[in-house]
Design a protein around this motif. Structure first.
Motif, PDB file in Angstrom:
ATOM      1  N   ARG A  53       0.871  -1.299   0.052  1.00 37.96           N
ATOM      2  CA  ARG A  53      -0.190   0.177   0.095  1.00 37.96           C
ATOM      3  C   ARG A  53       0.834   1.287   0.021  1.00 37.96           C
ATOM      4  O   ARG A  53       0.291   2.363  -0.195  1.00 37.96           O
ATOM      5  CB  ARG A  53      -0.698  -0.083   0.967  1.00 37.96           C
ATOM      6  N   ARG A  56       0.564   3.791  -2.960  1.00 35.93           N
ATOM      7  CA  ARG A  56      -0.331   5.001  -3.029  1.00 35.93           C
ATOM      8  C   ARG A  56      -0.200   6.002  -2.673  1.00 35.93           C
ATOM      9  O   ARG A  56      -0.575   7.089  -2.966  1.00 35.93           O
ATOM     10  CB  ARG A  56      -1.667   4.196  -2.068  1.00 35.93           C
ATOM     11  N   VAL A 258      -6.321   9.370   0.206  1.00 35.83           N
ATOM     12  CA  VAL A 258      -5.521   7.817   0.157  1.00 35.83           C
ATOM     13  C   VAL A 258      -6.014   7.301   1.437  1.00 35.83           C
ATOM     14  O   VAL A 258      -5.689   7.344   2.577  1.00 35.83           O
ATOM     15  CB  VAL A 258      -4.040   8.094   0.037  1.00 35.83           C
TER      16      VAL A 258
END
Length: 262
Positions: A53, A56, A258
């Protein structure tokens, strides 16, 4: 799947993509891997590898200021601004005038910038004329550390998007023979280790933290704006950790942009 950022000291002779591919092979199949700022193949130094992640948040890490150490060869030119180009003798530069502050810079034709969907370096290598628009960058420091015969060493602290090769080429006549990135934001190449992955919170420590509770934390985890004010991007937290990154909106709201809970 792992999530976080690796600090890698890239060696010369490999691309940033090569480093990403090597890291990916050592992780569970399907793990997303990227990086936050390309280094030229001849360059060495700090590369931020984004895992899971962390991919991101690439744009937030890419925007951090950088520190470089470079050695230039004086009295010669290179078509690429580095040892990989066509080298020709030129004039030996006189006393250096090293700018700081906001400057206008034109990135080199042999760069990874896309023009019409194609990389500038691919167009240049194909013999096409490449015109890259000028851009403004910020130089906090541009110092000559030493100069001996046809070599000189420089330390440059600059904003994201600065091309060191262009700075050296503009000394007339000179090109980079060595280039090393030693710092990105607060991250130091001396701390590089492929064995230790920084958590998302550690990697994003430069963003202010806003603590949420109860219903607001639940809303934020689903991307819903919550009450709060800020002057830029912040980390939203609850007792379980990082929820999202958020940006201010009218009406004293923080809108998640996000998310990390999905």
């Amino acid at each position: 799947m792992p999530d976080g950022v690796l600090l890698v000291d890239k060696p010369a002779g490999v691309t940033s993509h090569d480093v990403v591919a090597k890291i990916r092979r050592g992780l569970p199949k399907g793990t997303k891997v990227g990086h936050a700022g390309t280094l030229d193949p001849f360059a060495t130094g700090l590369l931020l590898i984004l895992v899971g992640r962390a991919t991101r948040v690439q744009r937030f890490l890419m925007g951090l200021p950088k520190r470089y150490e470079t050695v230039a060869r004086l009295g010669y030119t290179s078509t690429t601004g580095d040892p990989e180009g066509e080298i020709e003798p030129g004039d030996m530069p006189g006393e250096f005038e090293l700018p700081t502050g906001i400057i206008t810079q034109r990135p080199p034709a042999y760069s990874a910038i896309k023009i019409g969907g194609k990389r500038a370096y691919a167009l240049a290598r194909a013999g096409e004329t490449v015109e890259i628009p000028e851009r403004q960058v910020f130089l906090a420091r541009f110092d000559c550390e030493w100069r001996e015969e046809d070599r000189a060493a420089f330390v440059i602290e600059c904003s994201s998007g600065t091309y060191v090769r262009s700075l050296i080429m503009e000394l007339r006549d000179a090109y980079c023979v060595e280039l090393r990135r030693t710092r990105i934001g607060d991250f130091e190449v001396a701390d590089a280790s492929e064995e230790r992955m920084l958590s998302l919170d550690e990697a994003l420590h430069f963003l202010p933290l806003v603590q949420l509770e109860g219903g607001d934390a639940e809303k934020a985890s689903h991307g819903v704006a919550v009450p709060g004010s800020a002057h830029g991007t912040v980390r939203l937290h609850d007792e379980a950790g990082l929820i999202a990154l958020a940006e201010p909106r009218d009406g004293d709201l923080l809108k998640p942009v996000v998310g990390f809970r999905a």
